[in-house]
Scaffold this active site. Sequence first.
Site, PDB file in Angstrom:
ATOM      1  N   HIS A  59      -7.073   1.239  -6.722  1.00  0.00           N
ATOM      2  CA  HIS A  59      -7.445   0.476  -5.525  1.00  0.00           C
ATOM      3  C   HIS A  59      -8.152  -0.808  -5.981  1.00  0.00           C
ATOM      4  CE1 HIS A  59      -7.965  -0.461  -1.470  1.00  0.00           C
ATOM      5  NE2 HIS A  59      -8.693   0.550  -1.031  1.00  0.00           N
ATOM      6  N   ARG A  81     -14.019  -7.464   1.583  1.00  0.00           N
ATOM      7  CA  ARG A  81     -12.594  -7.218   1.343  1.00  0.00           C
ATOM      8  C   ARG A  81     -11.770  -8.472   1.682  1.00  0.00           C
ATOM      9  NH1 ARG A  81     -10.211  -2.272   1.327  1.00  0.00           N
ATOM     10  NH2 ARG A  81      -8.400  -3.573   0.795  1.00  0.00           N
ATOM     11  N   CYS A 103     -16.501   2.837   0.349  1.00  0.00           N
ATOM     12  CA  CYS A 103     -15.316   2.027   0.638  1.00  0.00           C
ATOM     13  C   CYS A 103     -14.769   2.272   2.043  1.00  0.00           C
ATOM     14  CB  CYS A 103     -14.233   2.262  -0.412  1.00  0.00           C
ATOM     15  SG  CYS A 103     -13.568   3.929  -0.439  1.00  0.00           S
ATOM     16  N   ASP A 154     -17.021   8.026  -1.989  1.00  0.00           N
ATOM     17  CA  ASP A 154     -15.785   7.928  -1.220  1.00  0.00           C
ATOM     18  C   ASP A 154     -15.572   9.280  -0.546  1.00  0.00           C
ATOM     19  OD1 ASP A 154     -13.349   7.055  -0.210  1.00  0.00           O
ATOM     20  OD2 ASP A 154     -12.247   7.305  -2.090  1.00  0.00           O
ATOM     21  N   ARG A 196       0.896  -1.172   0.000  1.00  0.00           N
ATOM     22  CA  ARG A 196       0.000   0.000   0.000  1.00  0.00           C
ATOM     23  C   ARG A 196       0.925   1.210   0.000  1.00  0.00           C
ATOM     24  NH1 ARG A 196      -5.401   1.365   1.870  1.00  0.00           N
ATOM     25  NH2 ARG A 196      -5.418   3.366   2.961  1.00  0.00           N
TER      26      ARG A 196
END
Length: 311
Positions: free
Chosen positions: A133, A294, A266, A226, A101
């Site tokens: 992402h 996820r 998200c 988002d 990340r």
Amino acid sequence: MSGPTRHMLEIDDLGPSGVADVLALAGRDPATLARTLEGQGVALVFEKPSARTRNSSEMATVALGGHPVYIQGAEVGIDVRETAEDVARTLACFHRVLCARVMDHGTLVRMRDALDAGGVDVPVVNLLSDRAHPCQALADLLTLRQCFGVDGARDRTVAFIGDANNVWRSLALAASMAGIPTRVASPDGYGPSAEDVSLVRSFGGDLTVTDDPAAAADGASALYTDVWTSMGEEQERGARLAAFAGFCIDEALVARARPDAVVLHCLPAHRGEEISAAVVDGAGSVVWQQAANRMHAMRGLLAYVTGHGAP
């Protein structure tokens, strides 16, 4: 694993068939994949912290019998203590998969290229970058399938309201490859680039771009948003709040969508900014289901990049 290493820096690296395989693997009984990573490590490098990404990645690795190693950015010091290439080469000595990340998408590209140049069969997986992402997009597709069915999702329009950022880009690409029509509504200066629009449409996707959130929401089956100010953009907060006024997914906007529409986010959510509390906590919200996915999506992805195909 025969064939080229299955890196995933962006969702389109998988291709439509790869996305389908990952989602199929995500839906399998975890017990059938429990020895996939037995005795092997998965490096999880985090230049930026995250609750969902860390927990989903660690638990997915454990479910496959592997050992996750969480590595903070300061521990490796990419391009400070060591180059991105050397960090990748070092971690590949110990781990079956290298997940990261990162602040800069180019870091992932350099890691991948260094391993490929050395003939090292260790996949590089993007846990988030400024450009993409993809792990979130896989969870999003999984959620939409659970809500509407595999075939039914293709007839359902997803409207993304807000900044056409890394989350939107991966979502739009994934939806396009899955045959799901999308819309994006952003204020002037925050919409998608012409290059990204072209790429999304290159997969046959039906994409509508607008600056009108109401038009995007009309008749949609899923509304997605988002945060307006992401990590690292705090200095822009005032300007962004002003620019995005009127782009909140609230009860009035939800009322324009289909009666059975679902709402996705998200996370983390800023109630009262990009989404109202009544909506994110309401009956149509599937954000916690989305968050749980996820882990399932990551389990399918790790199984896929280490050599598994469709069940």
